[in-house]
Scaffold this motif. Structure first.
Motif, mmCIF file in Angstrom:
data_model
loop_
_atom_site.group_PDB
_atom_site.id
_atom_site.type_symbol
_atom_site.label_atom_id
_atom_site.label_comp_id
_atom_site.label_asym_id
_atom_site.label_seq_id
_atom_site.Cartn_x
_atom_site.Cartn_y
_atom_site.Cartn_z
ATOM 1 N N ARG A 81 0.836 -1.199 0.000
ATOM 2 C CA ARG A 81 0.000 0.000 0.000
ATOM 3 C C ARG A 81 0.872 1.251 0.000
ATOM 4 N NH1 ARG A 81 -4.684 0.893 4.287
ATOM 5 N NH2 ARG A 81 -4.104 -1.261 4.540
ATOM 6 N N GLY A 82 0.518 2.200 -0.869
ATOM 7 C CA GLY A 82 1.211 3.481 -0.921
ATOM 8 C C GLY A 82 2.421 3.506 -1.841
ATOM 9 N N VAL A 83 2.902 2.365 -2.297
ATOM 10 C CA VAL A 83 4.061 2.333 -3.194
ATOM 11 C C VAL A 83 3.550 2.382 -4.629
ATOM 12 C CG1 VAL A 83 6.061 1.010 -3.947
ATOM 13 C CG2 VAL A 83 5.424 1.028 -1.541
ATOM 14 N N THR A 84 3.930 3.438 -5.345
ATOM 15 C CA THR A 84 3.419 3.609 -6.706
ATOM 16 C C THR A 84 4.422 3.235 -7.782
ATOM 17 O OG1 THR A 84 4.102 5.926 -6.695
ATOM 18 C CG2 THR A 84 1.831 5.433 -6.027
ATOM 19 N N ASP A 85 5.704 3.370 -7.500
ATOM 20 C CA ASP A 85 6.703 3.080 -8.538
ATOM 21 C C ASP A 85 7.723 2.054 -8.046
ATOM 22 O OD1 ASP A 85 7.883 4.755 -6.716
ATOM 23 O OD2 ASP A 85 8.962 5.945 -8.191
ATOM 24 N N ALA A 86 7.219 0.951 -7.524
ATOM 25 C CA ALA A 86 8.104 -0.116 -7.053
ATOM 26 C C ALA A 86 8.835 -0.732 -8.240
ATOM 27 C CB ALA A 86 7.297 -1.181 -6.325
ATOM 28 N N PRO A 87 10.117 -1.083 -8.065
ATOM 29 C CA PRO A 87 10.832 -1.714 -9.173
ATOM 30 C C PRO A 87 10.250 -3.092 -9.474
ATOM 31 C CG PRO A 87 12.153 -1.742 -7.173
ATOM 32 C CD PRO A 87 10.929 -0.940 -6.869
ATOM 33 N N ARG A 88 10.362 -3.491 -10.709
ATOM 34 C CA ARG A 88 9.895 -4.814 -11.112
ATOM 35 C C ARG A 88 11.024 -5.811 -10.876
ATOM 36 N NH1 ARG A 88 7.525 -6.391 -17.063
ATOM 37 N NH2 ARG A 88 6.778 -8.468 -16.526
ATOM 38 N N MET A 89 10.725 -6.857 -10.163
ATOM 39 C CA MET A 89 11.710 -7.890 -9.861
ATOM 40 C C MET A 89 11.416 -9.110 -10.741
ATOM 41 S SD MET A 89 13.228 -6.193 -7.529
ATOM 42 C CE MET A 89 14.345 -7.308 -6.760
ATOM 43 N N LEU A 90 12.456 -9.624 -11.402
ATOM 44 C CA LEU A 90 12.322 -10.778 -12.290
ATOM 45 C C LEU A 90 13.386 -11.804 -11.953
ATOM 46 C CD1 LEU A 90 12.063 -8.715 -15.591
ATOM 47 C CD2 LEU A 90 10.159 -9.837 -14.438
ATOM 48 N N THR A 91 13.032 -13.075 -12.053
ATOM 49 C CA THR A 91 14.002 -14.155 -11.885
ATOM 50 C C THR A 91 13.838 -15.116 -13.055
ATOM 51 O OG1 THR A 91 13.927 -13.990 -9.482
ATOM 52 C CG2 THR A 91 14.794 -16.032 -10.392
ATOM 53 N N PHE A 92 14.966 -15.417 -13.704
ATOM 54 C CA PHE A 92 14.996 -16.367 -14.816
ATOM 55 C C PHE A 92 15.905 -17.530 -14.424
ATOM 56 C CE2 PHE A 92 14.228 -12.231 -16.746
ATOM 57 C CZ PHE A 92 13.191 -12.490 -17.619
ATOM 58 N N ARG A 93 15.583 -18.731 -14.924
ATOM 59 C CA ARG A 93 16.404 -19.894 -14.614
ATOM 60 C C ARG A 93 16.585 -20.750 -15.864
ATOM 61 N NH1 ARG A 93 15.590 -22.716 -9.210
ATOM 62 N NH2 ARG A 93 16.484 -20.707 -8.799
ATOM 63 N N ALA A 94 17.839 -21.166 -16.088
ATOM 64 C CA ALA A 94 18.189 -22.095 -17.167
ATOM 65 C C ALA A 94 19.176 -23.094 -16.584
ATOM 66 C CB ALA A 94 18.795 -21.377 -18.353
ATOM 67 N N GLY A 95 18.713 -24.281 -16.242
ATOM 68 C CA GLY A 95 19.584 -25.278 -15.618
ATOM 69 C C GLY A 95 20.072 -24.778 -14.273
ATOM 70 N N GLU A 96 21.379 -24.720 -14.110
ATOM 71 C CA GLU A 96 21.981 -24.264 -12.852
ATOM 72 C C GLU A 96 22.151 -22.751 -12.799
ATOM 73 O OE1 GLU A 96 22.605 -26.330 -10.263
ATOM 74 O OE2 GLU A 96 21.616 -27.814 -11.541
ATOM 75 N N VAL A 97 21.914 -22.050 -13.909
ATOM 76 C CA VAL A 97 22.118 -20.596 -13.961
ATOM 77 C C VAL A 97 20.808 -19.874 -13.640
ATOM 78 C CG1 VAL A 97 22.747 -18.635 -15.434
ATOM 79 C CG2 VAL A 97 23.950 -20.812 -15.667
ATOM 80 N N THR A 98 20.897 -18.944 -12.695
ATOM 81 C CA THR A 98 19.755 -18.105 -12.327
ATOM 82 C C THR A 98 20.160 -16.654 -12.537
ATOM 83 O OG1 THR A 98 19.039 -19.688 -10.661
ATOM 84 C CG2 THR A 98 18.201 -17.452 -10.450
#
Length: 168
Positions: A81-98
């Motif tokens: 609540r109240g946060v309007t421009d929160a950063p977008r968090m993304l996680t990608f995974r390919a095998g052992e690499v994140t």
């Protein structure tokens, strides 16, 4: 201007500047577009050559592993609540690499796990991607704001990993 006989039909009242252009503003963009259209009509790219170019581009990352999106804060996180421009968090995974990424209005920052140096390209269409470098701890930053669809191409040692395409 000349008539059919090649005789100049302009009178002295027509206004030209010293370079020979009319006083009306010259539109370089319009001229460029007209020249592109003329070239497309008079000297089109052969269909076979265009198909070869498309096929070659499709194969340039054939050995790349696709990193799947496993977390997206727009979908998976609870809103605050109240946060309007929160950063977008993304996680990608390919095998052992994140790859963890934070996308803000100022650019992006991220980390490759397990920590390792990597060369990273931010892809945003047909033009070459902007290059980034991950340090020994796998951290990287980009100060160019993302707009439109984007993906990342990571080169770690001998591996090539490409993330799914997303909208910024």
């Amino acid at each position: 201007m000349s008539d059919v006989n090649g005789v100049n039909d302009m009178n002295d009242d027509d206004a030209f500047d010293e370079d020979g252009w009319e006083d009306d503003e010259f539109d370089a963009g319009l001229l460029e577009e007209e020249l592109r259209q003329a070239a497309a009509v008079l000297d089109p790219v052969p269909a076979e050559l265009q198909q070869i170019a498309v096929d070659a581009y499709a194969l340039h990352d054939l050995d790349a592993r696709v990193a799947e999106l496993t977390f997206d804060s727009l979908v998976d996180a609870l809103p605050v609540r109240g946060v309007t421009d929160a950063p977008r968090m993304l996680t990608f995974r390919a095998g052992e690499v994140t790859v963890d990424i934070e996308v803000t209005t100022h650019g992006l920052l991220g980390q490759v796990l397990p920590p390792q140096p990597a060369r990273i390209e931010v892809l945003g269409g047909p033009r070459p991607g902007s290059p980034l470098t991950a340090d020994d701890l796998g951290r990287f930053t980009g100060d160019v704001p993302l707009s439109g669809p984007f993906a990342l191409r990571l080169r770690t040692g001998g591996d090539v990993v490409v993330t799914e395409w997303l909208r910024a």
